[in-house]
Structures are given as C-alpha cells and as structure tokens.
Design an enzyme around this catalytic site. Structure first.
Site, PDB file in Angstrom:
ATOM      1  N   TRP A   1       7.236   0.288   3.927  1.00 26.95           N
ATOM      2  CA  TRP A   1       7.893   0.881   2.751  1.00 26.95           C
ATOM      3  C   TRP A   1       9.315   1.331   3.078  1.00 26.95           C
ATOM      4  O   TRP A   1      10.102   1.581   2.193  1.00 26.95           O
ATOM      5  CB  TRP A   1       7.064   2.035   2.189  1.00 26.95           C
ATOM      6  CG  TRP A   1       7.280   3.361   2.844  1.00 26.95           C
ATOM      7  CD1 TRP A   1       6.808   3.751   4.060  1.00 26.95           C
ATOM      8  CD2 TRP A   1       8.027   4.471   2.327  1.00 26.95           C
ATOM      9  NE1 TRP A   1       7.208   5.031   4.334  1.00 26.95           N
ATOM     10  CE2 TRP A   1       7.957   5.499   3.284  1.00 26.95           C
ATOM     11  CE3 TRP A   1       8.739   4.705   1.148  1.00 26.95           C
ATOM     12  CZ2 TRP A   1       8.579   6.738   3.112  1.00 26.95           C
ATOM     13  CZ3 TRP A   1       9.357   5.943   0.973  1.00 26.95           C
ATOM     14  CH2 TRP A   1       9.275   6.947   1.946  1.00 26.95           C
TER      15      TRP A   1
ATOM     16  N   SER B   1      -1.571  26.768  -6.089  1.00 27.55           N
ATOM     17  CA  SER B   1      -1.252  28.167  -6.381  1.00 27.55           C
ATOM     18  C   SER B   1      -1.765  28.609  -7.745  1.00 27.55           C
ATOM     19  O   SER B   1      -1.774  29.802  -8.050  1.00 27.55           O
ATOM     20  CB  SER B   1       0.267  28.384  -6.319  1.00 27.55           C
ATOM     21  OG  SER B   1       0.749  28.016  -5.060  1.00 27.55           O
TER      22      SER B   1
ATOM     23  N   HIS C   1      13.226  12.270   3.375  1.00 32.31           N
ATOM     24  CA  HIS C   1      12.595  13.553   3.666  1.00 32.31           C
ATOM     25  C   HIS C   1      12.437  14.437   2.442  1.00 32.31           C
ATOM     26  O   HIS C   1      11.342  14.941   2.203  1.00 32.31           O
ATOM     27  CB  HIS C   1      13.193  14.290   4.853  1.00 32.31           C
ATOM     28  CG  HIS C   1      12.145  15.215   5.389  1.00 32.31           C
ATOM     29  ND1 HIS C   1      11.100  14.788   6.171  1.00 32.31           N
ATOM     30  CD2 HIS C   1      11.884  16.521   5.122  1.00 32.31           C
ATOM     31  CE1 HIS C   1      10.269  15.782   6.383  1.00 32.31           C
ATOM     32  NE2 HIS C   1      10.706  16.841   5.769  1.00 32.31           N
TER      33      HIS C   1
ATOM     34  N   HIS D   1       0.845  -1.195   0.000  1.00 28.21           N
ATOM     35  CA  HIS D   1       0.000   0.000   0.000  1.00 28.21           C
ATOM     36  C   HIS D   1       0.885   1.251   0.000  1.00 28.21           C
ATOM     37  O   HIS D   1       0.689   2.164  -0.803  1.00 28.21           O
ATOM     38  CB  HIS D   1      -0.929  -0.003   1.222  1.00 28.21           C
ATOM     39  CG  HIS D   1      -1.619   1.308   1.473  1.00 28.21           C
ATOM     40  ND1 HIS D   1      -2.651   1.757   0.688  1.00 28.21           N
ATOM     41  CD2 HIS D   1      -1.408   2.270   2.399  1.00 28.21           C
ATOM     42  CE1 HIS D   1      -3.048   2.944   1.131  1.00 28.21           C
ATOM     43  NE2 HIS D   1      -2.310   3.284   2.169  1.00 28.21           N
TER      44      HIS D   1
ATOM     45  N   LYS E   1       3.506  30.079   2.854  1.00 31.70           N
ATOM     46  CA  LYS E   1       2.659  29.624   1.746  1.00 31.70           C
ATOM     47  C   LYS E   1       1.181  29.668   2.132  1.00 31.70           C
ATOM     48  O   LYS E   1       0.352  30.171   1.387  1.00 31.70           O
ATOM     49  CB  LYS E   1       3.039  28.199   1.339  1.00 31.70           C
ATOM     50  CG  LYS E   1       4.358  28.167   0.598  1.00 31.70           C
ATOM     51  CD  LYS E   1       4.597  26.811  -0.006  1.00 31.70           C
ATOM     52  CE  LYS E   1       5.619  26.901  -1.120  1.00 31.70           C
ATOM     53  NZ  LYS E   1       5.118  27.549  -2.319  1.00 31.70           N
TER      54      LYS E   1
ATOM     55  N   SER F   1      13.224   5.863 -13.964  1.00 30.41           N
ATOM     56  CA  SER F   1      12.126   6.601 -14.594  1.00 30.41           C
ATOM     57  C   SER F   1      12.020   8.011 -14.025  1.00 30.41           C
ATOM     58  O   SER F   1      11.915   8.989 -14.764  1.00 30.41           O
ATOM     59  CB  SER F   1      10.825   5.829 -14.384  1.00 30.41           C
ATOM     60  OG  SER F   1       9.726   6.656 -14.590  1.00 30.41           O
TER      61      SER F   1
ATOM     62  N   GLU G   1      11.984  13.331  -0.379  1.00 27.72           N
ATOM     63  CA  GLU G   1      10.887  12.634  -1.065  1.00 27.72           C
ATOM     64  C   GLU G   1       9.526  13.171  -0.610  1.00 27.72           C
ATOM     65  O   GLU G   1       8.604  13.317  -1.406  1.00 27.72           O
ATOM     66  CB  GLU G   1      10.989  11.127  -0.801  1.00 27.72           C
ATOM     67  CG  GLU G   1       9.785  10.301  -1.222  1.00 27.72           C
ATOM     68  CD  GLU G   1       9.613  10.189  -2.729  1.00 27.72           C
ATOM     69  OE1 GLU G   1      10.575  10.514  -3.456  1.00 27.72           O
ATOM     70  OE2 GLU G   1       8.529   9.786  -3.168  1.00 27.72           O
TER      71      GLU G   1
ATOM     72  N   ARG H   1       1.638   1.473  15.151  1.00 27.32           N
ATOM     73  CA  ARG H   1       1.257   1.319  13.754  1.00 27.32           C
ATOM     74  C   ARG H   1       1.795  -0.007  13.228  1.00 27.32           C
ATOM     75  O   ARG H   1       2.604  -0.660  13.884  1.00 27.32           O
ATOM     76  CB  ARG H   1       1.784   2.476  12.910  1.00 27.32           C
ATOM     77  CG  ARG H   1       3.282   2.605  12.921  1.00 27.32           C
ATOM     78  CD  ARG H   1       3.756   3.889  12.264  1.00 27.32           C
ATOM     79  NE  ARG H   1       3.694   3.768  10.816  1.00 27.32           N
ATOM     80  CZ  ARG H   1       4.569   4.356   9.979  1.00 27.32           C
ATOM     81  NH1 ARG H   1       5.566   5.079  10.450  1.00 27.32           N
ATOM     82  NH2 ARG H   1       4.454   4.221   8.677  1.00 27.32           N
TER      83      ARG H   1
ATOM     84  N   TYR I   1       8.853  16.137   0.200  1.00 22.68           N
ATOM     85  CA  TYR I   1       8.604  17.404  -0.498  1.00 22.68           C
ATOM     86  C   TYR I   1       8.439  17.195  -1.987  1.00 22.68           C
ATOM     87  O   TYR I   1       7.747  17.976  -2.657  1.00 22.68           O
ATOM     88  CB  TYR I   1       9.692  18.421  -0.156  1.00 22.68           C
ATOM     89  CG  TYR I   1       9.627  18.753   1.321  1.00 22.68           C
ATOM     90  CD1 TYR I   1       8.435  19.242   1.857  1.00 22.68           C
ATOM     91  CD2 TYR I   1      10.679  18.520   2.182  1.00 22.68           C
ATOM     92  CE1 TYR I   1       8.321  19.486   3.204  1.00 22.68           C
ATOM     93  CE2 TYR I   1      10.562  18.763   3.535  1.00 22.68           C
ATOM     94  CZ  TYR I   1       9.379  19.247   4.042  1.00 22.68           C
ATOM     95  OH  TYR I   1       9.256  19.490   5.374  1.00 22.68           O
TER      96      TYR I   1
ATOM     97  N   HIS J   1      13.045  11.608  11.531  1.00 22.23           N
ATOM     98  CA  HIS J   1      12.381  10.313  11.364  1.00 22.23           C
ATOM     99  C   HIS J   1      13.010   9.263  12.272  1.00 22.23           C
ATOM    100  O   HIS J   1      12.594   8.108  12.277  1.00 22.23           O
ATOM    101  CB  HIS J   1      12.482   9.843   9.914  1.00 22.23           C
ATOM    102  CG  HIS J   1      11.787  10.761   8.948  1.00 22.23           C
ATOM    103  ND1 HIS J   1      10.460  10.630   8.642  1.00 22.23           N
ATOM    104  CD2 HIS J   1      12.229  11.839   8.253  1.00 22.23           C
ATOM    105  CE1 HIS J   1      10.116  11.575   7.764  1.00 22.23           C
ATOM    106  NE2 HIS J   1      11.167  12.321   7.527  1.00 22.23           N
TER     107      HIS J   1
ATOM    108  N   THR K   1       6.688  27.139   5.177  1.00 23.87           N
ATOM    109  CA  THR K   1       5.397  26.501   4.926  1.00 23.87           C
ATOM    110  C   THR K   1       4.272  27.424   5.364  1.00 23.87           C
ATOM    111  O   THR K   1       3.261  27.566   4.678  1.00 23.87           O
ATOM    112  CB  THR K   1       5.310  25.158   5.669  1.00 23.87           C
ATOM    113  OG1 THR K   1       6.516  24.437   5.422  1.00 23.87           O
ATOM    114  CG2 THR K   1       4.145  24.336   5.179  1.00 23.87           C
TER     115      THR K   1
END
Lengths: 286, 524
Positions: free
Chosen positions: B141, B267, B252, B76, B330, B168, B254, B449, B256, B302, B327
């Site tokens: 993952w 935007s 990390h 997943h 934004k 890719s 990743e 989890r 973003y 993490h 952030t």
C-alpha cells in the site's frame, strides 16, 4: 470462583509463553555482533518496562472488573477528575521514556559510526540478487539464490536451508569492522542479516553506508526486507564469517582467478553504468 | 394539499427504493450507506487476507504466483484502510455527530451525498485492477517508487482511485468541521461536546491537512510514469527517498485518522457501562490534540532504515517516544473511568475493554519500534505486521464493532442478539490473538513481511497463524448475521437501552425519526 479464574489465567499464561518458548523461537536471534548485542539488550529493557506498565495498568483494570461490577452490587462513584493524579501520570511516563532514550541514543551513534573500518564492500541490489564488490581487492561477484527450482515448485523435498542459500556468499573476516556501501541498480531493496543486527535500504542512485562486525566464524543468513517485486522472497543473503587468516587465503584464491574475475567485473561495471542511465525507461518497457 | 405534501416530505424519505439511496441528502441515510459500504469492503479485503494466509500455510506451496500474491497484499492493505476503516468512521460521524450536538443534519447535505457516492467508483476501480494486463498494483500500500513507476496500468487505476478517495475524504472532513463548528445546539459549548465529536473534529483537520499530500505524492508517481518527469528517479536528478518522506508525512497522521475516532467511540462506551462520567474529559481533549499535533513530526520513524544521519534518527526517535505520553494518558483515563464504577459487560463494553487491552499491546510494540536500533532490526519483518494489526484490527476495527453494537439499537430500534454479540466478541478476540501474537515471534526471528514464500524455520508459527486467521475470518460471519438480524427485527430498544448513557441521541426515539432536531434542543 476467583481461584478457578486465576488458575485458568496462569494456565493460559503458561500455554502462551512457555510452551512456544520450547517449541520455537520467541526472541531475537542470539546476537553475533556488538551492535546486535546492544539491540538485544535494548529490546529486553523495553519489554521489562512494558511488562511493568502492563501489570500496574491492567492490574487496576482487572481489580475494577472483578470488584466494581454492577452484578456484585457496586454503586458508582461520581469523581471524574483528579488534577494531581493526572499530572503524575503524565510526568512518570515522560521520565521512563527519558530513561529509555539514553541507552538507545548511545546505540544509534555507534551504529552510525562507520569510521575505522578494515574493509569496505559495495553491496548492490538487483531484481532479484545481490552483487558484492570488495573495493580494496577488485573482487566482485553476484550472489544468487541456489535453492533448486524443483524445491521451489514443490517437486522435490526441501533442504534445510530452503530459500536461505546462495551460490556465492559474502565472505568476511571475523573481529573486523566491515563497512557496507549499499546501493541498488533498479528498485528499492534492503540488506538485512538478523543475527548481525544490520539492515540498510538500497536505493538506485544513492550510496548509503552502514557497518557490522561478526564476533565469531559462522554462516549468517538474511533476506531482502523491502518489497522489490515478484522475486522479493527469493534473494537471500548469506554471510560467511571466517578467521582473518582464512579470509586472506580466500582473497588470494579469488585474485588468482583474476583473469575471469576481472572480465566479469568489467562487464558488470559497464552494464551497471548503462543501467543507471536507462534504469527506469528500460524497466518500464520490459 | 401542498401542506400535506410538505408534511410528508418531512416525515420520511422523498423517494423509495434505489432512488432514495442515490439521491438522499439525509445524514442518517448517508451514514447507513457508508457503514454498509464499509461492511462489504471488509469482507472483500478480508477475503484477500484469507488468500494470503492460505498461500503462507506452508513453504513453497504455490496456490498462486508471487506476482499475484503481491497484488493481494497491496489490495488488502489499500482496501482495509481506505475502503473499510475510514468509511466506517465517516459513517459513524454522519449518523452520530448531528444527533450528539443537536443539529438537524450535516452542514452540506448535497456534498455529503457526493462524498459517499464517489466511494463505490473508487472501489470498482481497485477491484477492476485485477482484470487489466499486469494485474493490480503489487507494490504494497506504500507504493514506493521506482517499483510503482514500473507497474502496469493497475498502478494508474490505484492512483485514480486514491485521488477519488482523497476528494471524498476531504469533502467529508470539511462537512464534519463545518457541522461541528456551526450547527451545535444552543448551550452545546465545545467543552460540553461528547468526546466522539471532539475526536472527529480533530481527525477532520488531520484529513484536510494530509490527504492533499498523498494526492500530490501519487500524482508525482503518475507524472514519472507517463509524463517524463524524474521526481523519484536519481538518473534524472530526482530522489526515490523523497517519495517516502512525502508519503509518510501523510502516512503517520493517517494512522491517527484511523485511531482517533476509535478513541472517541471507546470514550462514549466505557462511561456508559461504568455508569460513571468519563474521567479527565478535558485531559482527553488535550491528549487527542497533542497526538494529532505530534503526528506531523514523527514520519521519519517509518524510514529508520533509509540511512538518515544520526541527528535525524535521534529527532524522530525522541518525537515518537513522546507520543506515548498522551496515549498513556488516554489509557489511564479509561481505566480510571472504570475504577469504582458499576460495571456491566454487554457486547459493546466487552469490545471496548478488549480494545483498551489489545490496543495497549499494540502501543507497547510501538514503543519497542520507537527505539531506533530495535526498529532497524525489526523494520520490514513480521513484527511490524503484528504491531499494526494490533492497533488497526484490535484497535480501529474492534472499536468500530463496539460502536456498531452500541448504537445499532438506536439506529434500528431493535436490540441486537446479545448471545451472538458475545460469541462474536470472544471468537474474534481469541482468533485475533492467535493470528497476530505469533507474528511478533516471527518478526523477532527475522521473517520478512510481504514475502510469498519463506524459510523452513518459520513453518510451525505460520501454520498456527494461518489456521487462526481462517477462524478470525469465519467469526466475522457472526457479525454480519447479528447485524442483519438486528435490522430485520428484535426486542424494541426504547429511547435509551443503556441505563448509563447520557448523550443527546438517547433522548430521541429509537429509531430516530427521519428528521431530528428541526427545532433546536437547548442544552443546560
């Protein structure tokens, strides 16, 4: 119209916050150690900061959504910059963060300070159980899930502490700093007891130190919190905090059964040494 | 005769049927392929989520074994990240970047074809894992060793799939960077580019920087598994914690990679439906660049529970908190764009407003998790699951949905069904919050989890979550139906269906001709 909307919003807020608060827990467990208390306080502090920001930012957004809509004939303004405003809303969050960082730093330093502990316990994670070795007393035992298999398989009604019970809990004295030396015999595990505010990952070949102190006698339950294979959900942690006098009695009782304990410990020691050398190979071939 | 043939070649695809899609080098075709692939994977990976929630509906019930449960959790995650979110954004990039900067196509059309056609093979490898001995990778993952070293052949297939996906992504990123830097129409200066193009330019740099790092990490796992190395084995002088450092140095940025293009889409949409230019365009660009730069120095958050020295924990805590500043800028800019605008609430705008609100909630839980002691309490619990679904589902995925509704009229020439769109938005928002908000409570109470079974104290909330999750999954069928319906027909969209839209693609017919901007437009 607006009254209906705000009434509906209040109702929604009520359903979202107060109803669950009665029905089930919505916050951290009541803290049972000095560190857990600090974590609890930090969490509440950050939530208040977030709530304040939420109200200001989304209050403004809600105002715009209600009043600056095309359907009420609002004509768009053309501004698209305001240097002063942009500088202000960069600096204010920075100051808020600095204010949050200060108490957080104090707690980080307290959590890392393992000095002055009364007792050191080596905690070793296995697939899928824990081993506790009381270094000064030569006491060592495994702590394994004790929920009956019939309950796991849905063949019997589940007891109150389903998946939160073990055959031999970790016994510690209250009011004393307990240093944990956490390691693993196979894959990465993590030793976590929510109410005590302690969590430390367990790595094979490395020993990581952390500590906790139980304020009051009681049974504190926790879990492995790093995915360690198919038994990850089935290696709970139970800490039985007792008064120092009761703890001394427990140590004496454990040591009286020294003979059996000693052989068991020696066996465990031997198999652990063996496992470290061949852990990955053995695991791969299994 | 020759002239006629070449004219035909310019008017439309050079082949028909399947061959057209396999051999195409057209950015619009490839964009469509990416988006369709992403949609298919969304339903496969979403189905795994439904299985997870079915197993967790009550304690003990064994729909399948914990080993299989872990495989579903892993797949997943991997499929949603590498098969859904990332390809969807590349699909948007393919369709939109040339149209928005006035370029005739992507800079490397053939490489573009190859970047896409690698993906289905990676997906087949991942699905195929369920049919090999030992099943699919069951490590989560994150693939932490030594667990990932112990896995069966499914792990090798995951590693190869990641290599393919990485190749890719890197080719796609190089293509995007080259297109943006070299193929802009005269007058389209960098600081005139639509913000979506800016966010993708920065994202593409992140991809080029960190995908090789992930490839390196999984290659080391492969070597530890088969070639007798001990990168992550302490008994051989290695270090299992090193994997986590390398993985999260990729991981990390990743995060973003999966949110910056979403910022770009939002935007575009908010100014359009506010009928007002984006507030603080320049500060948006700088904030995006700051977030991207900071993303390289926060990976340790993490890993707060691995047992860093205090100095390490403090460094990563301060750096992580710092990300809240750009952030926040934004979010403030989006609200200021809406302020004193002339708002209307078509489906793309609903999704955009939902994005700002719910992404901010994900940002708040991110702030909670940035505080090291609180993170140590919540690491590895459902709180983290709640947090990253707020930023990845109501963040990235809902921005993708917003973008689909926003540009589908341009791509197909038809308006989508507004009623369906609104139903999709409201059901998704309601079920999303009922699914993921209670997970905060579960995590605070201590529920770990990635567990196949749980203690009785967590039962009520898990049942709420599971029922809501089924609702969330079913609501996505409306999305599928709305897309299919729009492709098949509908009210003609016209060149510019949104009166507030100003970027270059809206000057073209809908759908745009197969080849656009063969003569460079001049931007004043």
């Amino acid at each position: 119209m607006r009254k209906t909307v705000s009434g509906a919003l209040c109702l929604l807020f009520g359903i979202l916050v107060w109803a669950p608060a009665r029905a089930f827990e919505i916050n951290l467990k009541p803290p049972a150690s000095p560190i857990a208390e600090q974590i609890y306080g930090l969490h509440i502090m950050v939530l208040w900061v977030c709530l304040g920001i939420f109200i200001v930012v989304f209050g403004a957004m809600l105002y715009a959504i209600v009043n600056h809509r095309k359907s009420v004939g609002h004509k768009p303004a053309l501004f698209h910059e305001n240097l002063a405003l942009e500088v202000v809303w960069t600096i204010i969050p920075f100051l808020i963060l600095a204010g949050m960082a200060y108490p957080a730093t104090r707690t980080v330093l307290a959590m890392k300070n393992t000095a002055g502990s009364a007792l050191s316990i080596e905690v070793t994670g296995y697939q899928w159980k824990w081993q506790y070795t009381y270094l000064p007393y030569g006491i060592s035992f495994f702590s394994t899930l004790s929920t009956p298999p019939a309950q796991l398989a849905d063949l019997a009604p589940k007891n109150r502490h389903y998946l939160e019970q073990v055959d031999h809990p970790m016994v510690v004295p209250t009011g004393e700093k307990i240093r944990l030396l956490v390691t693993s015999a196979d894959v990465v595990h993590s030793w976590f007891v929510p109410a005590l505010g302690v969590k430390q990952d367990a790595f094979p070949g490395f020993i990581k130190a952390t500590w906790f102190e139980a304020d009051a006698p009681g049974v504190y339950r926790g879990y492995c919190t790093e995915l360690c294979g198919k038994g990850h959900a089935f290696m709970p942690i139970v800490v039985d905090a007792v008064t120092p006098a009761q703890f001394a009695a427990w140590v004496a009782a454990e040591q009286r059964g020294k003979k059996t304990a000693a052989t068991a410990a020696a066996k465990a020691q031997a198999s652990r040494g063996h496992r470290t050398l061949t852990a990955s190979r053995a695991a791969r071939s299994s | 005769m020759e002239a006629v043939a070449s004219h035909d070649e310019h008017a439309g695809p050079h082949a028909r049927g399947l061959v057209r899609w396999i051999t195409t080098t057209n950015h619009k075709d490839i964009g469509t392929l990416y988006l369709c692939f992403s949609l298919v994977m969304f339903f496969i990976a979403g189905f795994f989520a439904m299985l997870i929630r079915a197993e967790l509906f009550e304690p003990g019930a064994r729909l399948f074994s914990p080993a299989l449960y872990n495989q579903f959790v892993t797949m997943h995650g991997l499929m949603m990240i590498f098969g859904v979110i990332m390809p969807a954004f590349v699909g948007f990039a393919n369709w939109q970047i040339p149209l928005m900067i006035g370029a005739p196509d992507m800079a490397f059309p053939r490489m573009n074809n190859w970047s896409f056609w690698l993906l289905p093979f990676a997906a087949l490898l991942m699905i195929g894992e369920f049919f090999v001995p030992g099943g699919a990778a069951a490590t989560g993952w994150t693939m932490y060793p030594p667990l990932s070293v112990e896995m069966g052949p499914g792990m090798d297939m995951t590693i190869f799939a990641i290599h393919i996906l990485g190749i890719s992504s890197i080719m796609g990123a190089i293509n995007i960077i080259t297109t943006i830097l070299n193929l802009r129409a005269p007058g389209m200066t960098l600081m005139k580019m639509p913000l979506f193009v800016w966010t993708w330019l920065i994202t593409a740099y992140l991809l080029v920087a960190v995908m090789p790092v992930l490839a390196g990490a999984v290659t080391m796992v492969l070597a530890d598994r088969h070639f007798g190395t001990h990168f992550f084995n302490a008994a051989g002088g290695g270090d299992p914690i090193m994997f986590q450092h390398i993985f999260w140095f990729f991981g990390h940025p990743e995060v973003y990679i999966m949110i910056l293009p979403a910022f770009g889409i939002i935007s575009e949409i908010i100014p359009t439906f506010s009928r007002k230019p984006l507030f603080g365009y320049a500060s948006m660009v700088y904030a995006t660049a700051s977030i991207a730069t900071l993303s390289f120095v926060v990976w340790g958050h993490h890993m707060f529970t691995v047992g860093f020295p205090a100095s390490g924990q403090l460094f990563f805590m301060y750096a992580t908190m710092l990300i809240a500043v750009p952030t926040g800028v934004k979010i403030f800019n989006w609200v200021a764009t809406m302020w004193r605008g002339s708002l209307s609430f078509e489906t793309p705008m609903l999704f955009a407003i939902g994005f700002v609100l719910m992404f901010t909630i994900g940002g708040f839980s991110g702030l909670v998790l940035a505080v090291t002691p609180v993170d140590i309490q919540l690491h590895g619990t459902y709180y983290v699951v709640a947090h990253f679904h707020y930023v990845l589902f109501s963040g990235a995925a809902m921005a993708i949905m917003a973008g689909i509704y926003y540009w589908l009229p341009k791509w197909t020439g038809h308006m989508y069904d507004e009623t369906l769109g609104k139903w999709h938005f409201w059901l998704t928002t309601i079920f999303f919050n009922l699914t993921f908000f209670p997970m905060h409570f579960l995590g605070l109470a201590g529920m770990p989890r990635r567990v196949a079974d749980y203690a009785l104290q967590y039962t009520t909330l898990n049942q709420v979550v599971s029922i809501a999750a089924f609702g969330l999954g079913l609501s996505q069928l409306i999305f599928l139906y709305a897309i299919v319906k729009c492709i098949r027909g509908g009210v003609p969209a016209g060149d510019r269906p949104w009166e507030g839209a100003t970027s270059l693609e809206w000057t073209l017919p809908s759908p745009p001709p197969y080849h656009t901007f063969e003569t460079e437009p001049v931007i004043s």
